[in-house]
Scaffold this motif. Structure first.
Motif, PDB file in Angstrom:
ATOM      1  N   ALA A 153       0.796  -1.426   0.039  1.00  7.47           N
ATOM      2  CA  ALA A 153       0.072   0.170   0.190  1.00  7.47           C
ATOM      3  C   ALA A 153       0.767   1.344  -0.165  1.00  7.47           C
ATOM      4  O   ALA A 153       0.597   2.247  -0.701  1.00  7.47           O
ATOM      5  N   ALA A 154       1.955   1.339   0.674  1.00  5.49           N
ATOM      6  CA  ALA A 154       2.763   2.354   0.842  1.00  5.49           C
ATOM      7  C   ALA A 154       3.295   2.558  -0.585  1.00  5.49           C
ATOM      8  O   ALA A 154       3.542   3.830  -1.050  1.00  5.49           O
ATOM      9  N   ALA A 155       4.134   1.516  -1.230  1.00  2.00           N
ATOM     10  CA  ALA A 155       4.593   1.651  -2.386  1.00  2.00           C
ATOM     11  C   ALA A 155       3.588   2.303  -3.586  1.00  2.00           C
ATOM     12  O   ALA A 155       3.879   3.006  -4.505  1.00  2.00           O
ATOM     13  N   VAL A 156       2.307   1.599  -3.530  1.00  2.00           N
ATOM     14  CA  VAL A 156       1.251   2.136  -4.325  1.00  2.00           C
ATOM     15  C   VAL A 156       1.246   3.786  -4.405  1.00  2.00           C
ATOM     16  O   VAL A 156       1.105   4.644  -5.355  1.00  2.00           O
ATOM     17  N   SER A 157       1.065   3.986  -2.916  1.00  2.00           N
ATOM     18  CA  SER A 157       0.925   5.563  -2.694  1.00  2.00           C
ATOM     19  C   SER A 157       1.998   6.375  -3.242  1.00  2.00           C
ATOM     20  O   SER A 157       1.896   7.313  -3.998  1.00  2.00           O
ATOM     21  N   LEU A 158       3.359   5.904  -3.015  1.00  2.00           N
ATOM     22  CA  LEU A 158       4.419   6.518  -3.510  1.00  2.00           C
ATOM     23  C   LEU A 158       4.696   6.744  -4.842  1.00  2.00           C
ATOM     24  O   LEU A 158       4.865   7.607  -5.448  1.00  2.00           O
ATOM     25  N   THR A 159       4.304   5.376  -5.630  1.00  2.69           N
ATOM     26  CA  THR A 159       4.225   5.423  -6.837  1.00  2.69           C
ATOM     27  C   THR A 159       3.440   6.336  -7.717  1.00  2.69           C
ATOM     28  O   THR A 159       3.848   7.082  -8.539  1.00  2.69           O
ATOM     29  N   ARG A 160       2.062   6.234  -7.183  1.00  6.81           N
ATOM     30  CA  ARG A 160       0.913   6.733  -8.025  1.00  6.81           C
ATOM     31  C   ARG A 160       1.079   8.363  -7.727  1.00  6.81           C
ATOM     32  O   ARG A 160       0.597   9.206  -8.411  1.00  6.81           O
ATOM     33  N   ASP A 161       1.357   8.577  -6.572  1.00 11.37           N
ATOM     34  CA  ASP A 161       1.000   9.998  -6.016  1.00 11.37           C
ATOM     35  C   ASP A 161       2.428  11.059  -5.950  1.00 11.37           C
ATOM     36  O   ASP A 161       2.419  12.085  -5.899  1.00 11.37           O
ATOM     37  N   VAL A 162       3.303  10.191  -6.252  1.00 16.24           N
ATOM     38  CA  VAL A 162       4.600  11.088  -6.306  1.00 16.24           C
ATOM     39  C   VAL A 162       5.379  10.798  -7.434  1.00 16.24           C
ATOM     40  O   VAL A 162       5.849  11.636  -8.193  1.00 16.24           O
ATOM     41  N   LEU A 163       6.132   9.616  -7.631  1.00 17.36           N
ATOM     42  CA  LEU A 163       6.871   9.243  -8.695  1.00 17.36           C
ATOM     43  C   LEU A 163       6.511   9.565 -10.108  1.00 17.36           C
ATOM     44  O   LEU A 163       6.925   9.788 -10.986  1.00 17.36           O
ATOM     45  N   ALA A 164       4.966   8.987 -10.113  1.00 21.03           N
ATOM     46  CA  ALA A 164       4.257   9.099 -11.380  1.00 21.03           C
ATOM     47  C   ALA A 164       3.805  10.542 -11.920  1.00 21.03           C
ATOM     48  O   ALA A 164       3.306  10.954 -12.944  1.00 21.03           O
ATOM     49  N   ARG A 165       4.044  11.353 -11.005  1.00 19.24           N
ATOM     50  CA  ARG A 165       3.446  12.841 -11.274  1.00 19.24           C
ATOM     51  C   ARG A 165       4.650  13.855 -11.016  1.00 19.24           C
ATOM     52  O   ARG A 165       4.318  15.331 -11.217  1.00 19.24           O
TER      53      ARG A 165
ATOM     54  N   VAL B  33      10.832  -3.010  -2.576  1.00 20.76           N
ATOM     55  CA  VAL B  33      11.879  -3.553  -2.068  1.00 20.76           C
ATOM     56  C   VAL B  33      12.747  -2.435  -1.282  1.00 20.76           C
ATOM     57  O   VAL B  33      13.206  -3.114  -0.038  1.00 20.76           O
ATOM     58  N   ALA B  34      12.858  -1.321  -1.649  1.00 18.17           N
ATOM     59  CA  ALA B  34      13.333  -0.278  -0.796  1.00 18.17           C
ATOM     60  C   ALA B  34      12.738  -0.255   0.593  1.00 18.17           C
ATOM     61  O   ALA B  34      13.683  -0.331   1.684  1.00 18.17           O
ATOM     62  N   LEU B  35      11.425  -0.297   0.547  1.00 14.45           N
ATOM     63  CA  LEU B  35      10.745   0.009   1.908  1.00 14.45           C
ATOM     64  C   LEU B  35      11.223  -1.467   2.922  1.00 14.45           C
ATOM     65  O   LEU B  35      11.288  -0.993   3.985  1.00 14.45           O
ATOM     66  N   CYS B  36      10.994  -2.593   2.036  1.00 13.38           N
ATOM     67  CA  CYS B  36      11.282  -3.795   2.859  1.00 13.38           C
ATOM     68  C   CYS B  36      12.781  -3.589   3.645  1.00 13.38           C
ATOM     69  O   CYS B  36      12.990  -4.009   4.715  1.00 13.38           O
ATOM     70  N   VAL B  37      13.772  -3.238   2.549  1.00  9.08           N
ATOM     71  CA  VAL B  37      15.289  -3.215   2.976  1.00  9.08           C
ATOM     72  C   VAL B  37      15.357  -2.023   4.160  1.00  9.08           C
ATOM     73  O   VAL B  37      15.960  -2.645   5.147  1.00  9.08           O
TER      74      VAL B  37
END
Length: 535
Positions: free
Chosen positions: A374-386, A405-409
């Motif tokens: 859920a956190a990765a979807v939020s960062l990807t959709r709301d930040v990286l993709a925009r 992977v970055a969040l898990c690590v």
């Protein structure tokens, strides 16, 4: 009062040397089968929304079981049952709050789905345009997610170390790293549909396992619940207080306002977790969202009833002092109970301990993956993709996997680094942020047409600032025996959680910011968004 730490060899090795090899072997086989299953379920679809929300194709019953699985985390499985075993009434109250949280989610489920978005950034943008609301949502999501990852991986390491009969800090850190690497493999290929299948399987397995362990504990007291409860009271650290408020040292002596603050944070914060909002938003329509949540309420209620029974059974069979000797927060209570309800030389005992270990692994696997995804979807959709050049669909999928992977690590590294510290307060902090920075914004976005971008920023960032300051200056960080730094003393805020002040303050800040004369650029988008919400 504090729980005595009686570090006896029997308590530290509940499995026993004779049973350890078959337990570990069966556990490793189960892990291998889980990973094989996960890679089989991994989606090869190239469309991001199919990965994020399964193209909203999940049935209400299926999604309801999966939503109930989201509540069956390793933290709830071990911490809640352990809190009941050690602290009686205080642990029971926390379990009730978690069930009430689903009631709050049920009230907002139709609105969440009707908003048409599945990340906090999308929902935050219902009344405000621009990148600001999405950035605020991404910040809040990270602040909620990272502490949860740390605590859940730490709990996984403690339980895994207990299974191999080693409870030293080095063994727990090693087990945390190994479990975290396994979970990272799962999360790296997961999508919502694949994780949903695992969540659905986890629900009946967990319920049946807890029921069997509790019934076996009840059998030791001639099937008498009253005799079991009496034994739990007698074997507690303070029989006179066990069934009354105040045994839990974190809240003892802080008064009724502290209790109200705790209830407010747990109920509202649990309901506003980003992964739960993603799950509800993935429903086919508003009716399906409510139906799924209603199913989850029943299943989660049964889960917490069994957790309560498991906690009391652990106190009666094992004893609070022994449980506290292994872990001061009682996180090993279910495994110790599974070890104590059958004879030492029994094959059934080996099977029961193995099944409990497998349930714990499923809880870690699904909980960490859901939160991370859920956190990765939020960062990807709301930040990286925009930001910068727009991402292609393939680029968005690659970015999603990289962020997971970055969040898990990152969570694993932090969890291993702070393993020797009492960091359970981070769960409270995450819940406080969710209750303060998400709940007021969603309520205003759904029900107040005058809410705008300035009000959102004031509410989110002002609430986050209050949560941080009040938590740092509370008794869970300094000035008490259970604090992060017990020798220091800057605990001028008298309560365990900041919710009593931060939640009303976030509502007030949102109202004050929105009542100021709006900028011209905010007027039209706000009216358009209002029309979308009403429609």
């Amino acid at each position: 009062m504090t729980t005595p730490l009686l570090l006896s060899s029997g308590a530290l090795d509940p499995v026993g040397s004779a049973a350890r090899t078959p337990v570990i072997s069966a556990f490793l086989v189960f892990i291998g089968l889980c990973l094989l299953w996960v890679f089989t379920l991994a989606s090869q679809d190239d469309h991001p929304e199919n990965l994020h929300i399964a193209d909203r194709s999940l049935s209400p019953v299926f999604n309801g079981f999966a939503l109930a699985g989201e509540f069956m985390t390793v933290v709830t499985l071990f911490v809640v049952s352990g809190a009941i075993a050690l602290f009686g009434y205080d642990g029971f109250a926390s379990a009730v709050d978690s069930v009430l949280a689903l009631g709050v989610l049920l009230l907002l489920a139709r609105k969440i789905r009707a908003g048409g978005h599945y990340t906090l950034g999308g929902l935050f943008s219902l009344r405000a345009s621009g990148q600001g609301p999405r950035t605020a949502a991404a910040v809040v999501t990270l602040v909620i997610t990272v502490p949860l990852l740390m605590v859940q991986l730490r709990a996984a390491g403690i339980s895994a170390a207990l299974l191999i009969g080693m409870s030293s800090d080095a063994a727990q850190v090693l087990c945390t790293v190994l479990m975290g690497c396994l979970v990272a493999c799962f999360a790296g290929v997961a999508d919502l549909k694949g994780t949903s299948f695992v969540q659905v399987v986890k629900v009946p397995v967990t319920l049946v396992t807890l029921a069997v362990v509790t019934l076996l504990g009840l059998r030791k007291f001639s099937w008498s619940p009253g005799a079991l409860l009496s034994a739990a009271v007698e074997r507690s650290t303070d029989p006179d207080v066990y069934l009354r408020r105040g045994l839990w040292a974190h809240t003892a002596g802080l008064g009724p306002l502290n209790t109200i603050s705790d209830h407010l944070v747990v109920v509202l914060g649990t309901a506003m977790m980003p992964h739960l909002i993603l799950r509800v938003a993935a429903s086919r329509n508003g009716w399906c969202a409510r139906r799924s949540t209603s199913i989850a309420v029943g299943l989660t209620g049964a889960f917490y009833l069994l957790l309560i029974a498991t906690g009391f059974a652990a106190a009666a069979v094992v004893g609070s002092e022994v449980i506290g000797g292994v872990d001061a927060n009682g996180q090993t209570a279910p495994i110790l109970l599974a070890s104590g309800v059958l004879g030492q030389a029994s094959t059934a005992r080996v099977v029961l301990i193995t099944v409990m270990a497998c349930v714990a692994f499923l809880a870690v696997l699904t909980a960490v993956t859901s939160v991370t995804f859920a956190a990765a979807v939020s960062l990807t959709r709301d930040v990286l993709a925009r930001t910068g050049r727009p991402l292609t669909e393939q680029g968005e999928i690659r970015a999603l996997r990289s962020v997971v992977v970055a969040l898990c690590v990152g969570g694993l590294t932090l969890s291993a680094a702070v393993h020797q510290y009492p960091v359970e307060f981070l769960v409270t902090f995450s819940l406080s942020v969710a209750a303060t920075c998400v709940f007021p914004v969603l309520v205003y976005s759904f029900f107040w047409p005058g809410f705008n971008g300035r009000g959102l920023s004031w509410s989110v960032y002002g609430g986050l600032f209050l949560c941080t300051v009040l938590t740092v200056c509370s008794p869970i960080v300094s000035g008490t025996a259970y604090a992060l730094w017990p020798e220091a003393a800057f605990d001028w805020y008298p309560f365990h959680t900041p919710g009593l002040f931060s939640v009303p303050a976030a509502f007030l800040l949102g109202w004050l910011g929105s009542r100021r004369p709006p900028r011209r650029a905010e007027g039209a988008p706000g009216r358009a968004a209002s029309a979308r919400v009403r429609g």
